[in-house]
Design a protein around this motif. Structure first.
Motif, PDB file in Angstrom:
ATOM      1  N   ALA A 190      -7.015  -8.179  -9.368  1.00 24.32           N
ATOM      2  CA  ALA A 190      -7.141  -8.156  -7.909  1.00 24.32           C
ATOM      3  C   ALA A 190      -8.434  -7.486  -7.484  1.00 24.32           C
ATOM      4  N   SER A 191      -8.825  -6.402  -8.192  1.00 25.09           N
ATOM      5  CA  SER A 191     -10.071  -5.724  -7.856  1.00 25.09           C
ATOM      6  C   SER A 191     -11.276  -6.635  -8.115  1.00 25.09           C
ATOM      7  N   LEU A 230     -11.270  -9.771  -7.725  1.00 24.35           N
ATOM      8  CA  LEU A 230     -11.285 -10.738  -6.634  1.00 24.35           C
ATOM      9  C   LEU A 230     -11.660 -10.115  -5.297  1.00 24.35           C
ATOM     10  N   GLY A 231     -11.901  -8.783  -5.304  1.00 23.94           N
ATOM     11  CA  GLY A 231     -12.284  -8.120  -4.060  1.00 23.94           C
ATOM     12  C   GLY A 231     -11.119  -7.587  -3.265  1.00 23.94           C
ATOM     13  N   MET A 232      -9.932  -7.544  -3.852  1.00 22.68           N
ATOM     14  CA  MET A 232      -8.753  -7.045  -3.144  1.00 22.68           C
ATOM     15  C   MET A 232      -8.656  -5.530  -3.293  1.00 22.68           C
ATOM     16  N   VAL A 233      -8.022  -4.884  -2.315  1.00 20.51           N
ATOM     17  CA  VAL A 233      -7.862  -3.430  -2.307  1.00 20.51           C
ATOM     18  C   VAL A 233      -6.383  -3.114  -2.120  1.00 20.51           C
ATOM     19  N   ASN A 238      -2.953  -1.849  -0.587  1.00 21.03           N
ATOM     20  CA  ASN A 238      -2.494  -1.801   0.800  1.00 21.03           C
ATOM     21  C   ASN A 238      -1.251  -0.923   0.885  1.00 21.03           C
ATOM     22  N   GLY A 290     -10.324  -0.354   2.335  1.00 22.60           N
ATOM     23  CA  GLY A 290     -10.535   0.022   0.945  1.00 22.60           C
ATOM     24  C   GLY A 290     -10.532   1.505   0.697  1.00 22.60           C
TER      25      GLY A 290
END
Length: 225
Positions: A103-104, A106-109, A111, A133
């Motif tokens: 996920a990181s 892919l740019g996800m943070v 939540n 983020g």
């Protein structure tokens, strides 16, 4: 034809005379077929040779099969190791840490305020909030590229520290050599000064010894007066 009466046996005759001699009978065996010795031995030798050749071929075939079985066992062992490695990779990819790293990438943070969509009604449970983020600063997952960079920076730092330590050791060795050379130079100068002082002392001693006879004669003249 006329029939003659058989003579009546005389009771007075001996029993031996009454016996009628008979010829002895014996069984005649059938003639047996005999095989010649040389052809029989040759046939037996050929049969043994064929048996040995067959046994050798069978042994060779068994050895080849054993080698093939051993090779297949090696292949099976290697495939087992490969399967275990792939299972480990799949387990790591399915773990929470692996999912977080993916996920990181892919740019996800993370939540901390998730919202859920209830199906089939489509009702949203929770309040959707945009993430920046920085909501969970303690939770940080590093990608393999970041880990590689960190490892490379660590190796460079270790190499730099080793180079600095080597340079410091060389400088210390050079300083020690310089101090040793200065000490040797000072010792040589002190030795030279000591030799010069000794020489001057010897010269003064000789001069003093040369003055002593004149002073003694002068004292004698004064005493004579």
């Amino acid at each position: 034809m006329t029939a003659l009466l058989a003579p009546k046996p005389n009771p007075g005759q001996r029993r031996s005379e009454q016996r009628v001699p008979r010829e002895s009978l014996r069984e005649v065996r059938r003639p047996q077929r005999t095989v010649a010795s040389i052809p029989f031995i040759l046939g037996l030798g050929v049969l043994l040779a064929l048996g040995m050749v067959g046994l050798l071929l069978l042994n060779t075939a068994l050895q080849e099969q054993a080698f093939a079985v051993r090779d297949q066992q090696k292949v099976a062992t290697q495939l087992g190791y490969r399967m275990a490695a792939l299972e480990t990779e799949v387990t790591q990819a399915r773990s929470s840490e692996g999912l977080a790293v993916a996920a990181s990438k892919l740019g996800m943070v993370p939540n901390p305020y998730p919202a859920y969509l209830q199906l089939p009604s489509g009702e949203i449970i929770g309040k959707p909030t945009a993430m920046t983020g920085q909501e969970v600063p303690d939770v940080r997952y590093r990608t393999p590229e970041e880990l590689a960079k960190i490892a490379k920076a660590r190796e460079e730092a270790i190499a730099k520290a080793a180079a600095e330590a080597k340079q410091k050791a060389a400088e210390a060795k050079q300083k020690a050599a310089e101090k040793k050379a200065a000490a040797e130079k000072k010792a040589a100068e002190a030795k030279k000064k000591a030799a010069e002082a000794k020489k001057k002392a010897e010269a003064a001693k000789k001069k003093a010894e040369a003055k002593k006879p004149g002073e003694s004669g002068k004292k004698r003249n004064e005493s004579g007066r």
